[in-house]
Design a protein around this motif. Structure first.
Motif, PDB file in Angstrom:
ATOM      1  N   ILE A 310       0.838  -1.203   0.000  1.00 32.88           N
ATOM      2  CA  ILE A 310       0.000   0.000   0.000  1.00 32.88           C
ATOM      3  C   ILE A 310       0.873   1.254   0.000  1.00 32.88           C
ATOM      4  CG2 ILE A 310      -1.592   1.347   1.421  1.00 32.88           C
ATOM      5  CD1 ILE A 310      -2.915  -1.372   2.158  1.00 32.88           C
ATOM      6  N   THR A 311       1.914   1.253   0.822  1.00 31.08           N
ATOM      7  CA  THR A 311       2.841   2.388   0.833  1.00 31.08           C
ATOM      8  C   THR A 311       3.520   2.551  -0.516  1.00 31.08           C
ATOM      9  OG1 THR A 311       3.227   2.164   3.208  1.00 31.08           O
ATOM     10  CG2 THR A 311       4.904   3.340   1.938  1.00 31.08           C
ATOM     11  N   THR A 312       3.865   1.436  -1.135  1.00 32.55           N
ATOM     12  CA  THR A 312       4.466   1.492  -2.469  1.00 32.55           C
ATOM     13  C   THR A 312       3.551   2.217  -3.444  1.00 32.55           C
ATOM     14  OG1 THR A 312       5.767  -0.520  -2.155  1.00 32.55           O
ATOM     15  CG2 THR A 312       5.248   0.095  -4.424  1.00 32.55           C
ATOM     16  N   MET A 313       2.266   1.854  -3.459  1.00 35.37           N
ATOM     17  CA  MET A 313       1.336   2.430  -4.427  1.00 35.37           C
ATOM     18  C   MET A 313       0.994   3.886  -4.137  1.00 35.37           C
ATOM     19  SD  MET A 313      -1.269  -0.767  -5.205  1.00 35.37           S
ATOM     20  CE  MET A 313      -1.555  -1.247  -3.475  1.00 35.37           C
ATOM     21  N   LEU A 314       0.931   4.240  -2.859  1.00 42.91           N
ATOM     22  CA  LEU A 314       0.494   5.584  -2.475  1.00 42.91           C
ATOM     23  C   LEU A 314       1.635   6.574  -2.270  1.00 42.91           C
ATOM     24  CD1 LEU A 314      -2.388   4.817   0.047  1.00 42.91           C
ATOM     25  CD2 LEU A 314      -2.613   5.764  -2.254  1.00 42.91           C
ATOM     26  N   VAL A 315       2.833   6.084  -2.020  1.00 45.02           N
ATOM     27  CA  VAL A 315       3.960   6.970  -1.702  1.00 45.02           C
ATOM     28  C   VAL A 315       5.129   6.772  -2.667  1.00 45.02           C
ATOM     29  CG1 VAL A 315       5.630   7.682   0.063  1.00 45.02           C
ATOM     30  CG2 VAL A 315       3.316   7.000   0.739  1.00 45.02           C
ATOM     31  N   ASP A 316       5.598   5.544  -2.770  1.00 44.72           N
ATOM     32  CA  ASP A 316       6.851   5.303  -3.490  1.00 44.72           C
ATOM     33  C   ASP A 316       6.713   5.468  -4.998  1.00 44.72           C
ATOM     34  OD1 ASP A 316       7.897   4.703  -0.999  1.00 44.72           O
ATOM     35  OD2 ASP A 316       7.617   2.539  -1.233  1.00 44.72           O
ATOM     36  N   VAL A 317       5.655   4.916  -5.581  1.00 39.30           N
ATOM     37  CA  VAL A 317       5.498   5.018  -7.036  1.00 39.30           C
ATOM     38  C   VAL A 317       5.277   6.472  -7.466  1.00 39.30           C
ATOM     39  CG1 VAL A 317       4.191   4.269  -9.061  1.00 39.30           C
ATOM     40  CG2 VAL A 317       4.707   2.642  -7.242  1.00 39.30           C
ATOM     41  N   PRO A 318       4.400   7.244  -6.803  1.00 36.25           N
ATOM     42  CA  PRO A 318       4.280   8.652  -7.192  1.00 36.25           C
ATOM     43  C   PRO A 318       5.604   9.417  -7.092  1.00 36.25           C
ATOM     44  CG  PRO A 318       2.404   8.019  -5.859  1.00 36.25           C
ATOM     45  CD  PRO A 318       3.364   6.870  -5.806  1.00 36.25           C
ATOM     46  N   ARG A 319       6.345   9.164  -6.022  1.00 32.77           N
ATOM     47  CA  ARG A 319       7.629   9.860  -5.883  1.00 32.77           C
ATOM     48  C   ARG A 319       8.569   9.475  -7.022  1.00 32.77           C
ATOM     49  NH1 ARG A 319      11.760   9.711  -0.625  1.00 32.77           N
ATOM     50  NH2 ARG A 319      13.461  10.880  -1.631  1.00 32.77           N
ATOM     51  N   ARG A 320       8.655   8.201  -7.327  1.00 33.17           N
ATOM     52  CA  ARG A 320       9.533   7.737  -8.402  1.00 33.17           C
ATOM     53  C   ARG A 320       9.117   8.329  -9.743  1.00 33.17           C
ATOM     54  NH1 ARG A 320       8.444   1.781  -9.334  1.00 33.17           N
ATOM     55  NH2 ARG A 320       6.992   2.608 -10.889  1.00 33.17           N
TER      56      ARG A 320
END
Length: 326
Positions: A310-320
């Protein structure tokens, strides 16, 4: 530290936090609103309502929304500036053009439309317009676009859609600004996007294929994810032709296949959309800004999606996506 442009100025990508990658503040027909202002009503009331709704969204922990409202959707930045000053959210705005078929009449006899008549290649004015929105700011407001937007729907790659898509691609190459594309996954239009962007030299990792969650075809979505695209699972709450469970179960399956790192979540909601007649919103009780946090995330967790995913989809992917990092 890499930065992204927001309505209130640049912020470090590390400060984006929980990000909803496809939400609108308002979606409007600008000609109708300008000529029939009674439909809109009180500007102060509309602004106050938006502030209330977005403040509630910030209250569930969202730090950033991406608003891909461009030409064809009623973009008006001074109103968004007024709202942004009153809410504790980063709002990233876009440039581009929204059409499923032809370009707006303004562009009919400008740029490439004159190639044959003049016997030479004429640059597309859209590119300079979009580049200016990114580098100088939109309509004298000083607010710089943080992403690019175009669209393709079931009509497919019409001449107008392709022209806008190539203008967006060339703006991306000139500025490094990432792209989001409204797509129609039921007719596999992501493959047309792949064709054009590959021809234009666009890295698919800088592209969100919006509305990918409108299909349950996990094999097709996996093909696009494996090609490098970011999949916009971004219409939670719009359950007229599908169901809440179908949308959520597709995310569960894609996570099971190892694609959490290629998905973003959102609702494509707005404070007001004048495309809908009064009463239509009553048919969509889950279509609002906090549906993901109130309903979707609990369901995903109950069905095996981890907090890390969930953190990947909501935080990490947008940042990347905004950093342009591999």
């Amino acid at each position: 530290m890499p930065q992204v442009q927001t309505v209130k100025g640049p912020v470090d990508t590390a400060e984006l936090g929980t990000t909803l990658m496809h939400e609108h503040v308002f979606v409007l027909d600008a000609d109708v609103q300008q000529n029939y202002p009674e439909e809109w009503g009180s500007e102060d009331d509309r602004v106050a309502d938006a502030v209330q709704r977005l403040t509630k969204l910030a209250g569930v922990g969202v730090r950033t929304i991406v608003d891909p409202t461009v030409i064809g959707l009623g973009r008006y930045i001074p109103r968004i500036q007024r709202i942004a000053e009153q809410v504790d959210l980063n709002i990233v705005v876009a440039t581009g053009c929204y059409t499923y078929d032809d370009v707006p009449f303004f562009f009919h006899y400008r740029g490439p439309a004159l190639d044959e008549a003049l016997g030479t290649e004429v640059p597309d004015p859209m590119v300079d317009m979009f580049v200016g929105d990114v580098t100088d700011g939109i309509a004298g407001t000083g607010v710089r676009a943080g992403l690019l937007k175009c669209a393709i729907d079931r009509q497919g790659l019409t001449a107008g859609v392709e022209r806008v898509m190539r203008a967006v691609a060339r703006t991306h190459r000139a500025t490094g600004t990432p792209i989001t594309v409204h797509t129609h996954p039921g007719s596999r239009q992501g493959l047309a996007v792949e064709q054009v962007f590959d021809d234009e030299g666009v890295d698919p990792r800088r592209v969100v294929l919006g509305h990918s969650g409108d299909t349950t075809d996990a094999d097709h979505l996996s093909e696009l994810a494996e090609a490098g695209f970011v999949l916009g699972m971004d219409r939670f709450g719009i359950n007229l032709e599908t169901t809440f469970e179908a949308r959520a179960d597709t995310v569960v399956e894609m996570c099971r296949r190892g694609h959490a790192g290629q998905m973003v979540l959102s609702q494509d909601a707005s404070c007001y959309i004048d495309w809908l007649a009064p009463g239509v919103m009553d048919l969509l009780p889950q279509w609002h800004y906090t549906h993901i946090h109130e309903d979707v995330l609990p369901y995903l967790r109950e069905h095996g999606v981890t907090d890390e995913q969930i953190t990947t989809m909501l935080v990490d992917v947008p940042r990347r996506y905004f950093e342009g990092a591999a």
